[in-house]
Each structure stands twice: as structure tokens, then as C-alpha cells.
Write a protein that holds these residues in place. Sequence first.
Motif, PDB file in Angstrom:
ATOM      1  N   VAL A 185      -2.939  24.856  -4.681  1.00  0.00           N
ATOM      2  CA  VAL A 185      -3.754  23.728  -5.127  1.00  0.00           C
ATOM      3  C   VAL A 185      -4.888  23.605  -4.117  1.00  0.00           C
ATOM      4  O   VAL A 185      -4.647  23.348  -2.932  1.00  0.00           O
ATOM      5  CB  VAL A 185      -2.946  22.418  -5.199  1.00  0.00           C
ATOM      6  CG1 VAL A 185      -3.831  21.292  -5.748  1.00  0.00           C
ATOM      7  CG2 VAL A 185      -1.715  22.604  -6.072  1.00  0.00           C
ATOM      8  N   GLY A 186      -6.110  23.843  -4.576  1.00  0.00           N
ATOM      9  CA  GLY A 186      -7.241  23.892  -3.664  1.00  0.00           C
ATOM     10  C   GLY A 186      -7.928  22.552  -3.500  1.00  0.00           C
ATOM     11  O   GLY A 186      -8.083  21.791  -4.455  1.00  0.00           O
ATOM     12  N   ASP A 187      -8.344  22.278  -2.273  1.00  0.00           N
ATOM     13  CA  ASP A 187      -9.095  21.059  -1.962  1.00  0.00           C
ATOM     14  C   ASP A 187     -10.475  21.474  -1.466  1.00  0.00           C
ATOM     15  O   ASP A 187     -10.601  22.036  -0.379  1.00  0.00           O
ATOM     16  CB  ASP A 187      -8.360  20.249  -0.892  1.00  0.00           C
ATOM     17  CG  ASP A 187      -9.112  18.974  -0.518  1.00  0.00           C
ATOM     18  OD1 ASP A 187      -9.960  18.535  -1.307  1.00  0.00           O
ATOM     19  OD2 ASP A 187      -8.845  18.426   0.571  1.00  0.00           O
ATOM     20  N   GLY A 188     -11.507  21.224  -2.277  1.00  0.00           N
ATOM     21  CA  GLY A 188     -12.849  21.594  -1.874  1.00  0.00           C
ATOM     22  C   GLY A 188     -13.677  22.020  -3.070  1.00  0.00           C
ATOM     23  O   GLY A 188     -13.162  22.145  -4.189  1.00  0.00           O
ATOM     24  N   PRO A 189     -14.966  22.272  -2.842  1.00  0.00           N
ATOM     25  CA  PRO A 189     -15.840  22.721  -3.934  1.00  0.00           C
ATOM     26  C   PRO A 189     -15.377  24.065  -4.496  1.00  0.00           C
ATOM     27  O   PRO A 189     -14.910  24.932  -3.750  1.00  0.00           O
ATOM     28  CB  PRO A 189     -17.210  22.848  -3.255  1.00  0.00           C
ATOM     29  CG  PRO A 189     -17.120  22.018  -2.020  1.00  0.00           C
ATOM     30  CD  PRO A 189     -15.700  22.084  -1.584  1.00  0.00           C
ATOM     31  N   PHE A 235      -0.831  23.197  -0.949  1.00  0.00           N
ATOM     32  CA  PHE A 235      -2.166  22.607  -0.921  1.00  0.00           C
ATOM     33  C   PHE A 235      -2.951  23.205   0.241  1.00  0.00           C
ATOM     34  O   PHE A 235      -2.508  23.152   1.401  1.00  0.00           O
ATOM     35  CB  PHE A 235      -2.070  21.087  -0.756  1.00  0.00           C
ATOM     36  CG  PHE A 235      -1.558  20.383  -1.984  1.00  0.00           C
ATOM     37  CD1 PHE A 235      -2.424  19.704  -2.828  1.00  0.00           C
ATOM     38  CD2 PHE A 235      -0.201  20.395  -2.300  1.00  0.00           C
ATOM     39  CE1 PHE A 235      -1.962  19.047  -3.963  1.00  0.00           C
ATOM     40  CE2 PHE A 235       0.275  19.750  -3.430  1.00  0.00           C
ATOM     41  CZ  PHE A 235      -0.602  19.074  -4.264  1.00  0.00           C
ATOM     42  N   VAL A 236      -4.121  23.776  -0.068  1.00  0.00           N
ATOM     43  CA  VAL A 236      -4.928  24.474   0.932  1.00  0.00           C
ATOM     44  C   VAL A 236      -6.391  24.086   0.783  1.00  0.00           C
ATOM     45  O   VAL A 236      -6.799  23.499  -0.224  1.00  0.00           O
ATOM     46  CB  VAL A 236      -4.777  26.009   0.803  1.00  0.00           C
ATOM     47  CG1 VAL A 236      -3.345  26.450   1.061  1.00  0.00           C
ATOM     48  CG2 VAL A 236      -5.235  26.476  -0.586  1.00  0.00           C
ATOM     49  N   ALA A 237      -7.183  24.430   1.803  1.00  0.00           N
ATOM     50  CA  ALA A 237      -8.625  24.182   1.762  1.00  0.00           C
ATOM     51  C   ALA A 237      -9.336  25.276   2.544  1.00  0.00           C
ATOM     52  O   ALA A 237      -8.775  25.833   3.502  1.00  0.00           O
ATOM     53  CB  ALA A 237      -8.956  22.807   2.346  1.00  0.00           C
ATOM     54  N   PRO A 238     -10.573  25.603   2.167  1.00  0.00           N
ATOM     55  CA  PRO A 238     -11.304  26.677   2.861  1.00  0.00           C
ATOM     56  C   PRO A 238     -11.513  26.410   4.349  1.00  0.00           C
ATOM     57  O   PRO A 238     -11.511  27.345   5.144  1.00  0.00           O
ATOM     58  CB  PRO A 238     -12.653  26.709   2.114  1.00  0.00           C
ATOM     59  CG  PRO A 238     -12.361  26.142   0.771  1.00  0.00           C
ATOM     60  CD  PRO A 238     -11.319  25.091   1.000  1.00  0.00           C
ATOM     61  N   GLU A 239     -11.697  25.137   4.726  1.00  0.00           N
ATOM     62  CA  GLU A 239     -11.999  24.832   6.126  1.00  0.00           C
ATOM     63  C   GLU A 239     -10.745  24.597   6.967  1.00  0.00           C
ATOM     64  O   GLU A 239     -10.848  24.228   8.138  1.00  0.00           O
ATOM     65  CB  GLU A 239     -12.903  23.598   6.216  1.00  0.00           C
ATOM     66  CG  GLU A 239     -12.244  22.274   5.876  1.00  0.00           C
ATOM     67  CD  GLU A 239     -12.181  21.998   4.391  1.00  0.00           C
ATOM     68  OE1 GLU A 239     -11.731  20.898   4.010  1.00  0.00           O
ATOM     69  OE2 GLU A 239     -12.568  22.882   3.603  1.00  0.00           O
ATOM     70  N   CYS A 240      -9.565  24.821   6.388  1.00  0.00           N
ATOM     71  CA  CYS A 240      -8.301  24.586   7.101  1.00  0.00           C
ATOM     72  C   CYS A 240      -7.851  25.863   7.812  1.00  0.00           C
ATOM     73  O   CYS A 240      -7.437  26.827   7.162  1.00  0.00           O
ATOM     74  CB  CYS A 240      -7.235  24.136   6.094  1.00  0.00           C
ATOM     75  SG  CYS A 240      -5.562  24.109   6.746  1.00  0.00           S
ATOM     76  N   THR A 281      -7.424  26.254 -13.445  1.00  0.00           N
ATOM     77  CA  THR A 281      -7.486  27.307 -12.446  1.00  0.00           C
ATOM     78  C   THR A 281      -8.951  27.642 -12.162  1.00  0.00           C
ATOM     79  O   THR A 281      -9.857  27.142 -12.831  1.00  0.00           O
ATOM     80  CB  THR A 281      -6.768  28.576 -12.936  1.00  0.00           C
ATOM     81  OG1 THR A 281      -7.518  29.131 -14.020  1.00  0.00           O
ATOM     82  CG2 THR A 281      -5.346  28.266 -13.379  1.00  0.00           C
ATOM     83  N   LEU A 282      -9.180  28.504 -11.183  1.00  0.00           N
ATOM     84  CA  LEU A 282     -10.545  28.945 -10.889  1.00  0.00           C
ATOM     85  C   LEU A 282     -11.157  29.682 -12.073  1.00  0.00           C
ATOM     86  O   LEU A 282     -12.379  29.729 -12.215  1.00  0.00           O
ATOM     87  CB  LEU A 282     -10.549  29.851  -9.651  1.00  0.00           C
ATOM     88  CG  LEU A 282     -10.341  29.155  -8.302  1.00  0.00           C
ATOM     89  CD1 LEU A 282     -10.297  30.189  -7.187  1.00  0.00           C
ATOM     90  CD2 LEU A 282     -11.425  28.124  -8.035  1.00  0.00           C
ATOM     91  N   ASP A 284     -14.730  31.777  -2.853  1.00  0.00           N
ATOM     92  CA  ASP A 284     -14.980  32.646  -1.693  1.00  0.00           C
ATOM     93  C   ASP A 284     -13.706  32.825  -0.875  1.00  0.00           C
ATOM     94  O   ASP A 284     -13.427  33.916  -0.363  1.00  0.00           O
ATOM     95  CB  ASP A 284     -16.086  32.055  -0.814  1.00  0.00           C
ATOM     96  CG  ASP A 284     -17.452  32.109  -1.492  1.00  0.00           C
ATOM     97  OD1 ASP A 284     -17.613  32.887  -2.452  1.00  0.00           O
ATOM     98  OD2 ASP A 284     -18.359  31.368  -1.052  1.00  0.00           O
ATOM     99  N   MET A 285     -12.940  31.753  -0.751  1.00  0.00           N
ATOM    100  CA  MET A 285     -11.686  31.810   0.000  1.00  0.00           C
ATOM    101  C   MET A 285     -10.719  32.807  -0.621  1.00  0.00           C
ATOM    102  O   MET A 285     -10.130  33.652   0.067  1.00  0.00           O
ATOM    103  CB  MET A 285     -11.055  30.413   0.048  1.00  0.00           C
ATOM    104  CG  MET A 285      -9.771  30.314   0.848  1.00  0.00           C
ATOM    105  SD  MET A 285      -9.080  28.630   0.742  1.00  0.00           S
ATOM    106  CE  MET A 285      -7.699  28.782   1.885  1.00  0.00           C
ATOM    107  N   VAL A 286     -10.556  32.739  -1.945  1.00  0.00           N
ATOM    108  CA  VAL A 286      -9.647  33.645  -2.642  1.00  0.00           C
ATOM    109  C   VAL A 286     -10.154  35.083  -2.556  1.00  0.00           C
ATOM    110  O   VAL A 286      -9.381  36.017  -2.314  1.00  0.00           O
ATOM    111  CB  VAL A 286      -9.490  33.215  -4.113  1.00  0.00           C
ATOM    112  CG1 VAL A 286      -8.709  34.269  -4.904  1.00  0.00           C
ATOM    113  CG2 VAL A 286      -8.781  31.876  -4.198  1.00  0.00           C
TER     114      VAL A 286
END
Length: 201
Positions: A113-117, A84-89, A62-63, A123-125
Motif C-alpha cells: 500500500v503506497g503512500d505518496g504521489p 504500507f510503504v513510501a518512496p521517501e522511507c 493498483t498502479l 519510480d519506486m517500483v
Amino acid sequence: MMVALLIWQGFLTVLVLVLAVTLLALARQIGVLHERIAPIGAQEARPGLDVGQTVPRLVLRTLEDRPVMIGDALQPGHYQMLLFVAPECPVCKRVIPVAREVAASRGFEFLFVGDGPVPELQDMVASRPEMQDVPLLTGVELGLVLQINRLPALVLLDERGVIRAKDIVNTRRQIEELLDTVPVAPKVDRVKTGVISHAAV
């Protein structure tokens, strides 16, 4: 002649500046449209592990750097719903609260489930209250195993780690129609959305 040349050069300079400003304005509008316009209709996911197949036992983090086991046995009748998610989506931002609400209404354990740095995922959360209090798993292993190539993607696992549903989702209707294809057996007790009910190693 020299005056005419200077006037013409000045005119060209002003024209170039106007074109540059116009280009910047168009680029900004394209960015706004990208945020606002979601893909229309169902999209086809590329092949990977499919419905009916078992996810291999994977340990993700997890984070907060807590280990979470995916593919491990759950209590009878329990289901894990992975988004499955990503900040730029941009579509993810609209699907996240809907998916969480649907998972809660059906008593599914809900995980992102995060995709990205990791910093971008953090920051997204932090910027989205509906993502807080729900574990967000990092690492690319699960996405590679399932061949998740487009987002947001929803995967439902049963108590044995078998994939019961898997697809790209853009709207509440798509989520509900996808989950309605799964005959859900009654379980002993309901899990709280976002609470990890299985053993972590």
C-alpha cells in the motif's frame, strides 16, 4: 588603511565561502545518515482500527489502475498481508524484500500500500526488483481507516477482513514475532505471493 580594509574584506569573503561549502557537506552527510540509519526497536502506532476489528469494504486501485477490494471475503484460511510503504522511507527499502519473503514462506497474499504521489510510487517500483510482480495499491482511504501514521507498517487480514496483526516493523525479527502471535488456520490451497485472489469490482 584602504589596503587593510580590502584585505579584511577578502578574508571575510573567503570565510563565507568556506562556511557555505562546509554547510553543504554537512547537509549531504545528514542525508546519507538518514538513508543508512534505521529506527531502533519497536515503535508504537497511533490508534485506529485495531486487532480484532473488521476493515470496511474498500475499493483501491493498483498502479496499473486495476480495482482491488480490501475487506472483502477471501477463500477459507486465506490471509492478506499488507505492507504500507513510501518512496521517501529509508527503512521501507530494507523491510520490503524481507516482508515479501516472509509472506511467501507463510503462504500469505502479499500487497503493498503506497503512500505518496503516483509518479514517485511508479519510480519506486521500477527501481526495486523485489517490488515488481506484487500489486501496489494507491489512495489514502485504507491508511486513514487504519490510522497508519508511521512507516513501514504491516497489517494482516484474515478471510473475513478482520485485522489479526498490526504494527510498525523495522526488522525480520519484528515481522516474524508479530505474525507468530496469529494462530493461522490451514487453508485449502496456497496463494502465490502478489496474486490477487479475491474478486475485484
